[in-house]
Design a protein around this motif. Structure first.
Motif, short mmCIF file in Angstrom:
data_model
loop_
_atom_site.label_atom_id
_atom_site.label_comp_id
_atom_site.label_asym_id
_atom_site.label_seq_id
_atom_site.Cartn_x
_atom_site.Cartn_y
_atom_site.Cartn_z
N UNK A 6 0.83 -1.20 0.00
CA UNK A 6 0.00 0.00 0.00
C UNK A 6 0.87 1.26 0.00
N UNK A 7 0.44 2.27 -0.75
CA UNK A 7 1.16 3.54 -0.74
C UNK A 7 0.65 4.43 0.38
N UNK A 8 -0.53 4.10 0.91
CA UNK A 8 -1.06 4.72 2.12
C UNK A 8 -1.41 3.57 3.06
N UNK A 9 -0.89 3.61 4.27
CA UNK A 9 -1.13 2.53 5.23
C UNK A 9 -1.33 3.14 6.60
N UNK A 10 -2.56 3.55 6.87
CA UNK A 10 -2.93 4.20 8.12
C UNK A 10 -4.03 3.39 8.80
N UNK A 37 -4.42 2.33 0.99
CA UNK A 37 -4.61 2.53 -0.44
C UNK A 37 -3.50 1.87 -1.24
N UNK A 38 -3.90 1.16 -2.27
CA UNK A 38 -2.97 0.50 -3.19
C UNK A 38 -3.11 1.18 -4.55
N UNK A 39 -2.01 1.33 -5.25
CA UNK A 39 -2.05 1.87 -6.61
C UNK A 39 -1.29 0.92 -7.52
N UNK A 40 -1.97 0.48 -8.57
CA UNK A 40 -1.34 -0.43 -9.51
C UNK A 40 -0.50 0.35 -10.51
N UNK A 91 -7.05 1.22 -5.37
CA UNK A 91 -7.90 0.35 -4.57
C UNK A 91 -7.77 0.82 -3.13
N UNK A 92 -8.89 1.26 -2.55
CA UNK A 92 -8.90 1.73 -1.18
C UNK A 92 -9.59 0.74 -0.26
N UNK A 93 -9.09 0.65 0.97
CA UNK A 93 -9.69 -0.20 2.00
C UNK A 93 -10.12 0.71 3.14
N UNK A 94 -11.43 0.74 3.41
CA UNK A 94 -11.99 1.65 4.40
C UNK A 94 -12.54 0.88 5.59
N UNK A 140 -5.49 10.69 -6.83
CA UNK A 140 -4.87 10.26 -5.59
C UNK A 140 -5.91 9.49 -4.81
N UNK A 141 -5.56 8.86 -3.72
CA UNK A 141 -6.54 8.03 -3.01
C UNK A 141 -7.73 8.83 -2.52
#
Length: 123
Positions: free
Chosen positions: A30-34, A39-42, A48-51, A121-122
Motif C-alpha cells: 500500500x502507498x497509504x497505510x494508516x 490505499x494501493x495503486x497499480x 484500490x482503497x480499503x476503508x 490520488x486516493x
C-alpha cells in the motif's frame, strides 16, 4: 463532461486481513497505510482503497468512484436523473472532493474531483 473510473473502495472489517489479500492480488505494497485507510495503486494507475469505517457509513459492498472534472455539476445531473444522495460533497483533504449517490437499484456510485493541477490520488 468526461468521467473515468479509477478508484474502487472496499469497506472492510479486518483491515490487516484485507491488506494481506490485496498485497497478494495486486503484488504491491500500500502507498497509504494508516489505521483509518489503506490505499494501493497499480502500475496502470488503478486505485484500490480499503476503508475500515465503510460499514459504519452504511456501505455494504465495494464502491466505484468516477473521477469527474466538475463534481457539483455531475452530482446535480445524477440527482436530476433520479439518483438519491448518500453522502453530499465533502473535501477529504487537499481540495479533493468526493460524494456518493445511490441509483434506483440500490447501487452506490462514488464521484471524485481532484484538486486543480493534481492527478488522481486516493479517495
Amino acid at each position: 463532461m468526461e468521467a473515468h473510473l479509477r478508484t474502487i473502495v472496499y469497506p472492510v472489517g479486518d483491515l490487516d486481513g484485507a491488506k494481506a489479500l490485496f498485497r497478494a492480488l495486486l503484488g504491491v505494497e500500500p502507498h497509504v497505510d494508516e489505521a483509518h485507510w489503506a490505499g494501493f495503486r497499480t502500475a496502470d494507475g488503478q486505485e484500490v482503497g480499503l476503508d475500515p469505517h465503510g460499514h459504519d457509513a452504511g456501505l455494504r459492498g465495494p464502491v466505484p468512484y468516477w473521477h469527474v472534472d466538475d463534481l457539483p455539476a455531475t452530482l446535480a445531473a445524477l440527482l436530476s436523473a433520479g439518483a438519491e444522495a448518500v453522502r453530499d460533497v465533502r473535501d477529504v483533504g487537499g481540495g479533493k472532493l468526493v460524494a456518493t449517490v445511490r441509483d434506483a437499484d440500490g447501487n452506490v456510485v462514488g464521484l471524485v474531483q481532484d484538486p486543480p493541477g493534481r492527478g488522481p490520488a486516493p479517495v
